[in-house]
Enzyme design. Sequence first.
Site, PDB file in Angstrom:
ATOM      1  N   CYS A   1       0.815  -1.217   0.000  1.00 43.03           N
ATOM      2  CA  CYS A   1       0.000   0.000   0.000  1.00 43.03           C
ATOM      3  C   CYS A   1       0.850   1.269   0.000  1.00 43.03           C
ATOM      4  O   CYS A   1       0.315   2.368  -0.138  1.00 43.03           O
ATOM      5  CB  CYS A   1      -0.946  -0.008   1.190  1.00 43.03           C
ATOM      6  SG  CYS A   1      -1.935  -1.496   1.276  1.00 43.03           S
TER       7      CYS A   1
ATOM      8  N   HIS B   1      -2.865   6.730   3.247  1.00 40.65           N
ATOM      9  CA  HIS B   1      -3.399   5.503   2.659  1.00 40.65           C
ATOM     10  C   HIS B   1      -4.689   5.165   3.411  1.00 40.65           C
ATOM     11  O   HIS B   1      -4.757   5.226   4.632  1.00 40.65           O
ATOM     12  CB  HIS B   1      -2.380   4.373   2.793  1.00 40.65           C
ATOM     13  CG  HIS B   1      -2.982   3.036   2.552  1.00 40.65           C
ATOM     14  ND1 HIS B   1      -3.750   2.781   1.451  1.00 40.65           N
ATOM     15  CD2 HIS B   1      -2.964   1.880   3.281  1.00 40.65           C
ATOM     16  CE1 HIS B   1      -4.171   1.524   1.507  1.00 40.65           C
ATOM     17  NE2 HIS B   1      -3.714   0.959   2.611  1.00 40.65           N
TER      18      HIS B   1
ATOM     19  N   ASN C   1     -10.306  -0.189   1.119  1.00 36.29           N
ATOM     20  CA  ASN C   1      -8.846  -0.112   0.987  1.00 36.29           C
ATOM     21  C   ASN C   1      -8.448  -0.538  -0.424  1.00 36.29           C
ATOM     22  O   ASN C   1      -8.596  -1.698  -0.784  1.00 36.29           O
ATOM     23  CB  ASN C   1      -8.212  -1.035   2.038  1.00 36.29           C
ATOM     24  CG  ASN C   1      -6.689  -1.079   1.959  1.00 36.29           C
ATOM     25  OD1 ASN C   1      -6.094  -0.615   0.993  1.00 36.29           O
ATOM     26  ND2 ASN C   1      -6.067  -1.657   2.973  1.00 36.29           N
TER      27      ASN C   1
HETATM   28  N1  COA Z   1     -17.811  -8.962  10.875  1.00 33.04           N
HETATM   29  C1  COA Z   1     -18.190  -9.298  12.117  1.00 33.04           C
HETATM   30  N2  COA Z   1     -17.345  -9.714  13.062  1.00 33.04           N
HETATM   31  C2  COA Z   1     -16.032  -9.765  12.728  1.00 33.04           C
HETATM   32  C3  COA Z   1     -15.568  -9.428  11.437  1.00 33.04           C
HETATM   33  C4  COA Z   1     -16.522  -9.018  10.494  1.00 33.04           C
HETATM   34  N3  COA Z   1     -16.194  -8.664   9.231  1.00 33.04           N
HETATM   35  N4  COA Z   1     -14.232  -9.584  11.404  1.00 33.04           N
HETATM   36  C5  COA Z   1     -13.853  -9.995  12.618  1.00 33.04           C
HETATM   37  N5  COA Z   1     -14.940 -10.106  13.424  1.00 33.04           N
HETATM   38  C6  COA Z   1     -15.020 -10.538  14.820  1.00 33.04           C
HETATM   39  C7  COA Z   1     -13.907 -11.482  15.198  1.00 33.04           C
HETATM   40  O1  COA Z   1     -14.256 -12.794  14.848  1.00 33.04           O
HETATM   41  C8  COA Z   1     -13.844 -11.260  16.671  1.00 33.04           C
HETATM   42  O2  COA Z   1     -14.881 -11.976  17.281  1.00 33.04           O
HETATM   43  P1  COA Z   1     -14.629 -12.722  18.688  1.00 33.04           P
HETATM   44  O3  COA Z   1     -14.296 -11.624  19.653  1.00 33.04           O
HETATM   45  O4  COA Z   1     -15.945 -13.372  18.919  1.00 33.04           O
HETATM   46  O5  COA Z   1     -13.506 -13.655  18.439  1.00 33.04           O
HETATM   47  C9  COA Z   1     -14.177  -9.785  16.844  1.00 33.04           C
HETATM   48  O6  COA Z   1     -14.837  -9.385  15.635  1.00 33.04           O
HETATM   49  C10 COA Z   1     -12.969  -8.913  17.030  1.00 33.04           C
HETATM   50  O7  COA Z   1     -12.004  -9.279  16.075  1.00 33.04           O
HETATM   51  P2  COA Z   1     -10.659  -8.517  15.948  1.00 33.04           P
HETATM   52  O8  COA Z   1      -9.843  -9.119  14.826  1.00 33.04           O
HETATM   53  O9  COA Z   1     -10.018  -8.404  17.290  1.00 33.04           O
HETATM   54  O10 COA Z   1     -11.203  -7.098  15.506  1.00 33.04           O
HETATM   55  P3  COA Z   1     -10.450  -5.733  15.471  1.00 33.04           P
HETATM   56  O11 COA Z   1     -11.155  -4.784  16.327  1.00 33.04           O
HETATM   57  O12 COA Z   1      -8.973  -5.916  15.653  1.00 33.04           O
HETATM   58  O13 COA Z   1     -10.683  -5.286  13.965  1.00 33.04           O
HETATM   59  C11 COA Z   1      -9.621  -5.220  11.821  1.00 33.04           C
HETATM   60  C12 COA Z   1     -10.225  -6.085  12.894  1.00 33.04           C
HETATM   61  C13 COA Z   1      -9.156  -6.086  10.667  1.00 33.04           C
HETATM   62  C14 COA Z   1     -10.677  -4.241  11.332  1.00 33.04           C
HETATM   63  C15 COA Z   1      -8.425  -4.409  12.425  1.00 33.04           C
HETATM   64  O14 COA Z   1      -7.558  -5.309  13.086  1.00 33.04           O
HETATM   65  C16 COA Z   1      -7.666  -3.685  11.385  1.00 33.04           C
HETATM   66  O15 COA Z   1      -8.170  -2.756  10.771  1.00 33.04           O
HETATM   67  N6  COA Z   1      -6.380  -4.007  11.166  1.00 33.04           N
HETATM   68  C17 COA Z   1      -5.580  -3.391  10.154  1.00 33.04           C
HETATM   69  C18 COA Z   1      -5.985  -3.912   8.816  1.00 33.04           C
HETATM   70  C19 COA Z   1      -5.413  -3.117   7.687  1.00 33.04           C
HETATM   71  O16 COA Z   1      -5.500  -1.929   7.684  1.00 33.04           O
HETATM   72  N7  COA Z   1      -4.833  -3.808   6.699  1.00 33.04           N
HETATM   73  C20 COA Z   1      -4.294  -3.220   5.524  1.00 33.04           C
HETATM   74  C21 COA Z   1      -3.103  -2.409   5.879  1.00 33.04           C
HETATM   75  S1  COA Z   1      -2.397  -1.698   4.490  1.00 33.04           S
END
Ligand code: COA
Length: 349
Positions: A129, A276, A306
């Site tokens: 990215c 980004h 994204n």
């Molecule tokens: N819909 C509903 N629930 C979801 C879900 C979705 N699309 N994705 C994950 N969950 C659930 C998980 O299963 C978890 O459930 P649990 O507590 O019962 O196990 C809960 O939501 C929390 O998951 P978690 O992974 O801890 O969520 P988070 O708050 O960390 O958010 C992201 C997840 C991916 C949004 C976040 O980690 C993120 O934005 N990371 C960076 C990603 C990014 O920017 N990537 C590209 C970089 S260039």
Amino acid sequence: MAFEITGTGRAIPSRRVTNDELAKEKEIDTSDEWIRSHTGIGARHMAEEQVAASDLALEAARKALAMIAAADAAPADAEKAVAEAALSVDAIVLATATPDFLVVPSTACIVQDKLGAKRACAIDVSAGCTGFVYGLEIAAGLLAVSDSRKRALVIGSEVLTKFTDWSDRGTCVLFGDGAGAVVLEKTSLPQQGTGKRGILRTILKADGSGAEHLVCSHGGSRNPLKAGETIAIPPHIGMNGQAVYNFAVKAITETVAEILSQEGITANDVAWIVPHQANARIIQAAARRLKIPEEKFYLNIEEYANTSAASIPIALDELNRAGKLARGDLIILMGFGGGLTYGANLIVW
Ligand code: COA
């Protein structure tokens, strides 16, 4: 000698898919509420099956060239003007994580041919990215080292929805498709001091120790697909969301602070920070740490999700065409992503 952006363009697939539509279409156990509250994403645009990264790149590049062709008061025939402008391009630098082909040829070469940019050299940049931020510096370098090169196209183009595991709900809701392009020109104006123009400075960084946090682990030379092998899911991006989140907040905070301090300015001197577009929460957390008002960060993630290397040039084109960039404005482009890579360009518009 300065390196100035003189034209911008973007290509957005017409198929717009809201969170609810995506959940239904791909049978994802998620909700609009979860996606919006965790990422700020409301929709994404998805390329049709037959559309590859070069197709979107070509459209964005043509629009950027049309802008300079019009600025040069070129002939009324717009297509002819773009074709003429393409002949004046000396380099095409195309950032993508989703190239048309594995191995060869580069996506930049496909664009070079279709554009009719006969005298341009053409290379792809693989920096996740951060690809567009890297690409601008690479293009400026190509222009700087040769008297005969004056004009470059820098493009970010992605079709990430083709490399997505739709059974991984933590990742698949994040990505969208699109392309953005800019024309970068070498001019005789100064890059430093009074009347400085264009790219003032760039910070580029990499931390390969975090490579595993964002990885497409099949299809490359580490794990090539084998004859007769049956795969359950086509090659796709796997992600450690929490690790990437933490990295991203730190990368934005440190890099924006560093580029401001290197230039001896504060955020008050800057018109826009164009980050980004990975996750609105990442930007909000970084803004809080930097003590910079959120409104200074341009966000369009709600509409496009994204789009990796395309997100910054798409945002730049939106700002430009909406008349939100005034000549002389200071702008920071800030990228972070797979590699891990991160970096920023400080630009006088
Ligand atoms: N819909 C509903 N629930 C979801 C879900 C979705 N699309 N994705 C994950 N969950 C659930 C998980 O299963 C978890 O459930 P649990 O507590 O019962 O196990 C809960 O939501 C929390 O998951 P978690 O992974 O801890 O969520 P988070 O708050 O960390 O958010 C992201 C997840 C991916 C949004 C976040 O980690 C993120 O934005 N990371 C960076 C990603 C990014 O920017 N990537 C590209 C970089 S260039």
